[in-house]
Design a protein around this motif. Sequence first.
Motif, PDB file in Angstrom:
ATOM      1  N   LEU A 184      71.771 -25.987  37.612  1.00  0.00           N
ATOM      2  CA  LEU A 184      73.065 -26.387  37.581  1.00  0.00           C
ATOM      3  C   LEU A 184      73.092 -27.887  38.240  1.00  0.00           C
ATOM      4  CD1 LEU A 184      74.892 -23.195  38.220  1.00  0.00           C
ATOM      5  CD2 LEU A 184      74.592 -24.244  36.069  1.00  0.00           C
ATOM      6  N   ALA A 185      73.784 -28.738  37.947  1.00  0.00           N
ATOM      7  CA  ALA A 185      74.215 -30.042  38.608  1.00  0.00           C
ATOM      8  C   ALA A 185      74.661 -29.732  39.908  1.00  0.00           C
ATOM      9  CB  ALA A 185      75.004 -30.937  37.975  1.00  0.00           C
ATOM     10  N   ASP A 186      74.178 -30.610  40.840  1.00  0.00           N
ATOM     11  CA  ASP A 186      74.829 -30.534  42.172  1.00  0.00           C
ATOM     12  C   ASP A 186      76.281 -30.675  42.253  1.00  0.00           C
ATOM     13  OD1 ASP A 186      72.361 -30.500  43.221  1.00  0.00           O
ATOM     14  OD2 ASP A 186      72.221 -32.435  44.065  1.00  0.00           O
ATOM     15  N   ASP A 187      77.061 -31.407  41.288  1.00  0.00           N
ATOM     16  CA  ASP A 187      78.585 -31.503  41.307  1.00  0.00           C
ATOM     17  C   ASP A 187      79.404 -30.296  40.461  1.00  0.00           C
ATOM     18  OD1 ASP A 187      77.732 -32.202  38.696  1.00  0.00           O
ATOM     19  OD2 ASP A 187      79.062 -34.202  39.163  1.00  0.00           O
ATOM     20  N   TYR A 188      78.436 -29.151  39.907  1.00  0.00           N
ATOM     21  CA  TYR A 188      78.965 -28.501  39.435  1.00  0.00           C
ATOM     22  C   TYR A 188      80.012 -27.237  40.219  1.00  0.00           C
ATOM     23  CZ  TYR A 188      79.153 -23.994  36.287  1.00  0.00           C
ATOM     24  OH  TYR A 188      79.393 -22.696  35.668  1.00  0.00           O
ATOM     25  N   LEU A 189      81.071 -26.953  39.434  1.00  0.00           N
ATOM     26  CA  LEU A 189      82.181 -26.420  40.248  1.00  0.00           C
ATOM     27  C   LEU A 189      82.224 -24.972  39.656  1.00  0.00           C
ATOM     28  CD1 LEU A 189      85.118 -28.569  40.112  1.00  0.00           C
ATOM     29  CD2 LEU A 189      83.478 -28.181  42.008  1.00  0.00           C
ATOM     30  N   GLN A 190      81.355 -24.109  40.293  1.00  0.00           N
ATOM     31  CA  GLN A 190      81.215 -22.880  40.185  1.00  0.00           C
ATOM     32  C   GLN A 190      82.413 -21.870  39.738  1.00  0.00           C
ATOM     33  OE1 GLN A 190      80.699 -19.266  39.248  1.00  0.00           O
ATOM     34  NE2 GLN A 190      80.543 -18.945  41.549  1.00  0.00           N
ATOM     35  N   PRO A 191      82.709 -21.315  38.737  1.00  0.00           N
ATOM     36  CA  PRO A 191      83.964 -20.838  38.255  1.00  0.00           C
ATOM     37  C   PRO A 191      84.217 -19.271  38.544  1.00  0.00           C
ATOM     38  CG  PRO A 191      82.910 -20.981  36.144  1.00  0.00           C
ATOM     39  CD  PRO A 191      81.764 -21.732  37.420  1.00  0.00           C
ATOM     40  N   ASP A 192      83.074 -18.657  38.593  1.00  0.00           N
ATOM     41  CA  ASP A 192      83.214 -17.294  38.440  1.00  0.00           C
ATOM     42  C   ASP A 192      83.179 -16.500  40.001  1.00  0.00           C
ATOM     43  OD1 ASP A 192      83.134 -17.254  35.890  1.00  0.00           O
ATOM     44  OD2 ASP A 192      81.146 -17.625  35.906  1.00  0.00           O
TER      45      ASP A 192
END
Length: 570
Positions: A358-366
């Motif tokens: 995953l990209a470093d700036d990915y906002l994890q939604p779960d």
Amino acid sequence: MRFYCLVLCLLTSSSVAIAADKPNIIYILSDDMGFSDIGCYGSEIPTPHLDSLASKGLRFTQFYNTGRCCPTRASLMSGLYPHQAGVGHMMDDRGFDGYRGELNRNCVTIAEALKPAGYRTYMAGKWHVTKQVDPKTEADKHNWPLQRGFDRFYGTIHGAGSFFDPNTLTRDNQFVSPLTDPEYTPDQMANGTFYYTDAIADHASRFVREHHYDNGDQPFFMYVAFTAAHWPMHALEHDIAKHEGKYDQGYDSIRNMRYQKMLDLGLITKSDTVNWPIPDNKKELTYWDWDKRNMEVYAAMIDNMDQGIGRLIESLKETGEIENTLICFFQDNGGCAEGYGRGGMGGPRAAAPTMAVLADDYLQPDMTPKQSRDGFPMRTGKGAMAGPADTAIGYGEGWATVSNTPFREYKHYVHEGGIATPLIAHWPEGIRRHGELESTPSHLIDLMATAVDVAGATYPTTFHGGQTIKPMEGKSLVPTFDGNSIEREAIYWEHEGNRAIRVGNEKLVAKGKNGKWELYDISVDRSEQNDLSLEKPERVKELVAMWMAYAQRANVLPLNPKNQPGRGKR
């Protein structure tokens, strides 16, 4: 120095408010922990910083929460019973005012109540009193911390999730990624890597220091809401290593040692408790090495939280604020017997990533991520050893029974195991009793009243543009700081149909919407083993009538309504 004027000193009803300075107030809440899970309440888990606060302050032996995470948070913040604040269940609208799943506008938060008294307000950690966890507009953030009285916030809006990659991680009003947050970089992290318990403690400590330099002429209120030790069982490897082998002797042995330590500490007596054997159906008998690991990780989570509390205490000492800061530590519910991640079979981590990094700036939604950031799928089930970011496991009923030593039931329920919590109160300038136990029955609704009392604040009758504010339900704990008593009619509970009332030493309690009422004399039977309901039917009727009157006035009814999409929503 923050001085009261002479007139205010003469007018205040609280002897504590006569102090030259208004105290700072810090409320620290932990998550999914049992009554015996910290050292000074019987645990083998080292919590030296909490133990130190207790040795120089008070330990309450009969303090209560609501039995579940978000109702506790709504009740704590508002000083009301949870249904009165709109959060009788979880973050879902069940069509009735007591079950809207949102902190309503007929209450104020502690932050909102204290700001007019000159307080700056800060929060670090878990919010969990709104269903608007992914708002698209500013209007949807009306129940986020900054919109409910806090000047600064760092934490999560949602209620649970990964400790290495939490969802809804937020700074003030904006989501942030733990890997690209420019204000919290690895060199600022306590252990050089992101771990949510560390992040909460680090920000709480930062808020203390920055307040001292930027607003040192004002008192502050801070709410620190850890997610430790809620599932998933995630911890740093060096913390886990300290607890390896500690639980080899099994559930019963650990529970017996805790029970004896609690007796030695004076928290309980043999005349009012029973340390019954843990039934085999509550234990993991086949995959013991796996479940032993779960408890090792659980212990590491609590250990790490105590380390963070130590850093917070150090920040108070460095800024000269420790002597005039009221610190209270408590828990949101009892130990959690939920079967999260415990079904089926799991296994070791794959030799190499099988999913995209995953990209470093990915906002994890779960709440439970589908994978770790480095590409490994989430592992659950027996044999998947808890601890790393790619695991999602709870510690189960056997260890929850140990956590709740020697009380009945767990999180969700309102028998003692679900609602009994430690309360440590530390305030060198305001609490003259050091290292003592306090047995006054009390409830987290009392913490709003206590904050208003020591702050010399005025609890409002209207707020939010003229909305009527419900009166506080709690009683200030300040009298107990000097060994005096508190008078109250009763303490009440309801969650998912589980319900109770306590009047003096009598407790009437029922499990489930259709469960029969049981009556206990807590002074001689706090483990709730000897039901007196058949012996005292008239007293049962009297207490049931009191509970029903409470339920009718406090938006509890209808009892445990189910989700009804669209009905009554607003």
